[in-house]
Write a protein that holds these residues in place. Structure first.
Motif, PDB file in Angstrom:
ATOM      1  N   ASP A 363       0.822  -1.207   0.000  1.00  0.00           N
ATOM      2  CA  ASP A 363       0.000   0.000   0.000  1.00  0.00           C
ATOM      3  C   ASP A 363       0.857   1.259   0.000  1.00  0.00           C
ATOM      4  O   ASP A 363       0.345   2.366  -0.213  1.00  0.00           O
ATOM      5  N   LYS A 364       2.174   1.092   0.194  1.00  0.00           N
ATOM      6  CA  LYS A 364       3.088   2.230   0.266  1.00  0.00           C
ATOM      7  C   LYS A 364       4.079   2.279  -0.885  1.00  0.00           C
ATOM      8  O   LYS A 364       4.417   3.367  -1.379  1.00  0.00           O
ATOM      9  N   ILE A 365       4.605   1.123  -1.284  1.00  0.00           N
ATOM     10  CA  ILE A 365       5.685   1.087  -2.268  1.00  0.00           C
ATOM     11  C   ILE A 365       5.445  -0.057  -3.255  1.00  0.00           C
ATOM     12  O   ILE A 365       4.481  -0.794  -3.139  1.00  0.00           O
ATOM     13  N   GLY A 366       6.356  -0.185  -4.228  1.00  0.00           N
ATOM     14  CA  GLY A 366       6.319  -1.316  -5.145  1.00  0.00           C
ATOM     15  C   GLY A 366       5.718  -1.014  -6.492  1.00  0.00           C
ATOM     16  O   GLY A 366       5.900  -1.760  -7.449  1.00  0.00           O
ATOM     17  N   SER A 367       4.979   0.091  -6.613  1.00  0.00           N
ATOM     18  CA  SER A 367       4.429   0.530  -7.886  1.00  0.00           C
ATOM     19  C   SER A 367       4.281   2.046  -7.828  1.00  0.00           C
ATOM     20  O   SER A 367       4.313   2.645  -6.751  1.00  0.00           O
ATOM     21  N   LEU A 368       4.129   2.641  -9.001  1.00  0.00           N
ATOM     22  CA  LEU A 368       3.993   4.098  -9.083  1.00  0.00           C
ATOM     23  C   LEU A 368       2.515   4.431  -9.240  1.00  0.00           C
ATOM     24  O   LEU A 368       1.939   4.328 -10.322  1.00  0.00           O
ATOM     25  N   ILE A 369       1.906   4.805  -8.131  1.00  0.00           N
ATOM     26  CA  ILE A 369       0.494   5.167  -8.081  1.00  0.00           C
ATOM     27  C   ILE A 369       0.363   6.420  -7.218  1.00  0.00           C
ATOM     28  O   ILE A 369       0.954   6.482  -6.138  1.00  0.00           O
ATOM     29  N   PRO A 370      -0.381   7.424  -7.678  1.00  0.00           N
ATOM     30  CA  PRO A 370      -0.584   8.607  -6.833  1.00  0.00           C
ATOM     31  C   PRO A 370      -1.059   8.223  -5.439  1.00  0.00           C
ATOM     32  O   PRO A 370      -1.955   7.394  -5.275  1.00  0.00           O
ATOM     33  N   GLY A 371      -0.425   8.809  -4.452  1.00  0.00           N
ATOM     34  CA  GLY A 371      -0.721   8.515  -3.055  1.00  0.00           C
ATOM     35  C   GLY A 371       0.297   7.613  -2.402  1.00  0.00           C
ATOM     36  O   GLY A 371       0.435   7.623  -1.174  1.00  0.00           O
ATOM     37  N   LYS A 372       1.034   6.816  -3.210  1.00  0.00           N
ATOM     38  CA  LYS A 372       2.073   5.964  -2.636  1.00  0.00           C
ATOM     39  C   LYS A 372       3.327   6.775  -2.327  1.00  0.00           C
ATOM     40  O   LYS A 372       3.543   7.877  -2.862  1.00  0.00           O
ATOM     41  N   GLN A 373       4.172   6.210  -1.476  1.00  0.00           N
ATOM     42  CA  GLN A 373       5.446   6.840  -1.162  1.00  0.00           C
ATOM     43  C   GLN A 373       6.306   6.908  -2.422  1.00  0.00           C
ATOM     44  O   GLN A 373       6.276   6.008  -3.258  1.00  0.00           O
ATOM     45  N   ALA A 374       7.100   7.943  -2.507  1.00  0.00           N
ATOM     46  CA  ALA A 374       7.902   8.180  -3.711  1.00  0.00           C
ATOM     47  C   ALA A 374       9.244   7.473  -3.614  1.00  0.00           C
ATOM     48  O   ALA A 374      10.297   8.087  -3.419  1.00  0.00           O
ATOM     49  N   ASP A 375       9.211   6.130  -3.715  1.00  0.00           N
ATOM     50  CA  ASP A 375      10.420   5.311  -3.835  1.00  0.00           C
ATOM     51  C   ASP A 375      10.564   4.997  -5.325  1.00  0.00           C
ATOM     52  O   ASP A 375       9.841   4.140  -5.864  1.00  0.00           O
ATOM     53  N   ILE A 376      11.481   5.668  -5.981  1.00  0.00           N
ATOM     54  CA  ILE A 376      11.525   5.706  -7.442  1.00  0.00           C
ATOM     55  C   ILE A 376      12.968   5.627  -7.913  1.00  0.00           C
ATOM     56  O   ILE A 376      13.871   6.173  -7.267  1.00  0.00           O
ATOM     57  N   ILE A 377      13.188   4.972  -9.058  1.00  0.00           N
ATOM     58  CA  ILE A 377      14.515   4.960  -9.659  1.00  0.00           C
ATOM     59  C   ILE A 377      14.412   5.328 -11.133  1.00  0.00           C
ATOM     60  O   ILE A 377      13.362   5.170 -11.762  1.00  0.00           O
ATOM     61  N   ALA A 378      15.516   5.827 -11.659  1.00  0.00           N
ATOM     62  CA  ALA A 378      15.627   6.131 -13.084  1.00  0.00           C
ATOM     63  C   ALA A 378      16.791   5.338 -13.653  1.00  0.00           C
ATOM     64  O   ALA A 378      17.877   5.292 -13.058  1.00  0.00           O
ATOM     65  N   VAL A 379      16.556   4.728 -14.810  1.00  0.00           N
ATOM     66  CA  VAL A 379      17.572   3.903 -15.477  1.00  0.00           C
ATOM     67  C   VAL A 379      17.819   4.490 -16.858  1.00  0.00           C
ATOM     68  O   VAL A 379      16.889   4.635 -17.656  1.00  0.00           O
ATOM     69  N   ASP A 380      19.070   4.829 -17.121  1.00  0.00           N
ATOM     70  CA  ASP A 380      19.460   5.421 -18.398  1.00  0.00           C
ATOM     71  C   ASP A 380      19.596   4.319 -19.449  1.00  0.00           C
ATOM     72  O   ASP A 380      20.481   3.464 -19.363  1.00  0.00           O
ATOM     73  N   LEU A 381      18.720   4.354 -20.441  1.00  0.00           N
ATOM     74  CA  LEU A 381      18.720   3.335 -21.488  1.00  0.00           C
ATOM     75  C   LEU A 381      19.320   3.850 -22.794  1.00  0.00           C
ATOM     76  O   LEU A 381      19.058   3.296 -23.868  1.00  0.00           O
ATOM     77  N   SER A 382      20.159   4.889 -22.706  1.00  0.00           N
ATOM     78  CA  SER A 382      20.728   5.486 -23.917  1.00  0.00           C
ATOM     79  C   SER A 382      22.011   4.805 -24.375  1.00  0.00           C
ATOM     80  O   SER A 382      22.481   5.067 -25.486  1.00  0.00           O
TER      81      SER A 382
END
Length: 447
Positions: A363-382
Motif C-alpha cells: 500500500d506504500k511502495i512497489g508501484s507508481l500510483i498517486p498517493g504511494k510513497q515516492a520510492d523511485i529509480i531512473a535507469v538510463d537506457l541510452s
C-alpha cells in the motif's frame, strides 16, 4: 475558461518512459511523475505536467525509464564484509566450517554497522530502495539504513544457540522487541520476526514466534527448503519435512516469507498457495551454493506470490537485483522448457510490487500510483548496450545493468543523483572495508 494556475510541488521527473508496474506491463511514453511531501501526487503526460506544476527540483531524463524502487526481499546486509571469504562450497560446509566461525570471531555492532552501510551503498547504487534483512545486532542494521536514507524491514533474528548478540531464544526475542518498540515510529523501518531456519530453531521457539507474529501482526522471515540435506535432517529428527513441521506449528499463512524454497514438491507448493505464503527467490545464491533450481514456473502457476532477493554478498557475491531479475527469468524458462514461463514484466513485478506485497508494504511502495510513497529509480537506457530499445521493460530485465541506474529517490528524497550517492561517503566506506579486510585476514591466518 482560463487554465488553473500552476501548482507548486517539490519534484517533477520527466522521463522517456514511466513504468508504473501496475497495471502489469504498462509503459507510459513521454510522461512525468510529480512528487510532493514524500509521495507521488500525479503521473501524467509531460506537456500537461509542465502546465500544471511548478517544481522546486526538476529532472529532465530524456533517455530514461522511471520505475518503482527495487525491493530486495532477502539479504544479510552485514555479510558484505565477508564477500568472497569462502567461495565454491556447499551450504552446510560453507556455514559450519567458515562463515559461523568467522562470525564468532568478529561479530559486533561495529562489524554489522560497517557491513550494512557498505551494503546500503551498493544497493542504492543498483536501484534497491528497500531491503528485507536478517542478521545479528539488528539495531546496527537499522542505524545503517537510516543513515543511508533507505527503507528496510529489520529482521528480529532468533536461533536456538548463543552468539555474541544473545544467549538464548528468549534473549533474542526480548532484544528484538525492545528494538521494535524503540524504532517503531521510524517511517522508513518495518520489522519481521526472523527465525533463521528449521535446522537452527526448535519447536518451543517456533511456537512462541507463531504466537508473537499473530499478536503483533509481524511477518515471519525464514530460510526454508534450501537444500536436500535440510529436508533429510528434518525427516530424521522430526519425522516430517520442514514446511509440514512449520505448518503443524502454526507458522504458515499470509505472513510467512519463505526464503529459497528450492526443494518443494507439488503438495508443498499447493500448501504455500493455499495459505497465502510468499517466497523470496534467490537464484544466484541457489546456484553458487549448488542448492538447486527453485520450481518458480510451477509456483507461479499455483499462484504463490514470489519476490526476488540477493541473499548476502558472502554467498552471491553481489547485491544486484538487475542480475537476479534476468537470472530468475532465464532459469524459469530453462527449467520448465517454456519460454513464456516468466516474462520480463513478471520478473520486474517480482523485484518491485511482489516484494512489497510480501512485506505488507504494497500500500506504500512497489508501484507508481498517486498517493504511494515516492520510492523511485531512473535507469538510463541510452547506452549502446541497450540500443535499440523496442520495449523498455524487456531492456530493463534482459539488457540493462545496475550501472545504468542514474537516480534514486526514497520517500521523495534524492539518494542517488546522477550516479553519485548523496547520503554516504564512498571513501569512508572503502576505508572501513579495508580495515575489516585486514583484521579478518590476519585472524584467519593465525593458527
Amino acid at each position: 475558461m482560463p487554465e488553473s494556475p500552476a501548482h507548486p510541488i517539490e519534484t517533477l521527473i520527466e522521463a522517456r518512459w514511466v513504468i508504473p508496474v501496475e497495471p502489469a506491463g504498462t509503459v507510459l511514453a513521454d510522461h512525468s511523475v510529480a512528487l510532493d511531501g514524500g509521495r507521488i501526487v500525479a503521473i501524467l503526460p509531460t506537456e500537461e505536467a509542465r502546465r500544471r506544476f511548478v517544481p522546486r527540483h526538476y529532472h529532465r531524463l530524456t533517455d530514461h525509464a522511471v520505475l518503482p524502487g527495487l525491493v530486495n526481499l532477502h539479504t544479510h546486509a552485514a555479510m558484505t564484509l565477508l564477500r568472497g571469504y569462502a567461495d565454491d562450497l556447499p551450504l552446510m560446509e560453507w556455514l559450519k566450517a567458515h562463515i559461523w566461525p568467522a562470525e564468532a570471531r568478529h561479530m559486533s555492532p561495529d562489524f554489522v554497522r560497517d557491513g550494512a552501510r557498505l551494503a546500503c551503498a551498493e544497493m542504492l547504487r543498483g536501484g534497491i530502495t528497500c531491503f528485507n534483512d536478517m542478521y545479528f545486532f539488528p539495531e546496527a542494521v537499522a542505524e545503517a539504513a537510516l543513515d543511508a536514507g533507505m527503507r528496510a524491514a529489520i529482521g528480529l533474528i532468533v536461533v536456538d544457540f548463543p552468539t555474541a548478540y544473545a544467549g538464548d531464544p528468549d534473549d533474542y526475542l526480548n532484544k528484538g522487541f525492545a528494538l521494535r518498540d524503540r524504532l517503531r515510529d521510524e517511517p522508513l523501518l518495518s520489522f519481521t520476526l526472523a527465525p533463521h531456519a528449521p535446522y537452527s530453531v526448535g519447536d518451543d521457539t517456533f511456537e512462541k514466534i507463531a504466537t508473537f507474529a499473530s499478536q503483533l501482526d509481524l511477518p515471519i522471515h525464514i530460510h526454508l527448503h534450501e537444500t536436500e540435506d535440510e529436508i533429510q535432517q528434518s525427516l530424521a529428527r522430526y519425522q516430517q519435512r520442514p514446511l509440514a513441521r512449520l505448518h503443524n506449528l502454526g507458522l504458515t499463512g499470509p505472513g510467512l516469507i519463505a526464503v529459497h524454497g528450492v526443494h518443494l514438491n507439488a503438495d508443498e507448493q499447493a500448501l504455500l498457495a493455499a495459505q497465502g505464503c510468499h517466497l523470496a527467490h534467490c537464484p544466484a545464491s541457489n546456484l553458487k551454493l549448488a542448492s538447486g533450481f527453485a520450481p518458480i514456473a510451477s509456483l507461479l502457476q499455483h499462484g504463490v506470490n514470489i519476490g526476488i532477493g540477493t541473499d548476502g554478498a558472502a554467498s552471491n557475491n553481489k547485491l544486484d537485483l538487475f542480475a537476479e531479475m534476468r537470472l530468475a527469468a532465464l532459469l524459469a524458462k530453462g527449467v520448465s522448457s517454456d519460454a513464456a514461463a516468466l516474462p520480463a514484466h513478471t520478473a520486474l513485478q517480482m523485484a518491485t510490487l511482489n516484494g512489497a506485497r510480501a512485506l505488507g508494504l504494497d500500500d506504500k511502495i512497489g508501484s507508481l500510483i498517486p498517493g504511494k510513497q515516492a520510492d523511485i529509480i531512473a535507469v538510463d537506457l541510452s547506452s549502446v548496450e541497450t540500443q535499440p530499445c523496442f520495449d523498455p521493460i524487456s531492456a530493463l530485465v534482459y539488457a540493462a545493468g545496475r550501472e545504468q541506474v542514474s537516480h534514486v529517490w526514497v520517500d521523495g528524497q534524492l539518494r542517488l543523483d546522477n550516479r553519485q550517492l548523496t547520503t554516504l561517503d564512498v571513501r569512508e566506506l572503502r576505508l572501513a572495508a579495508s580495515v575489516w579486510h585486514s583484521r579478518i585476514s590476519t585472524e584467519r591466518e593465525q593458527p
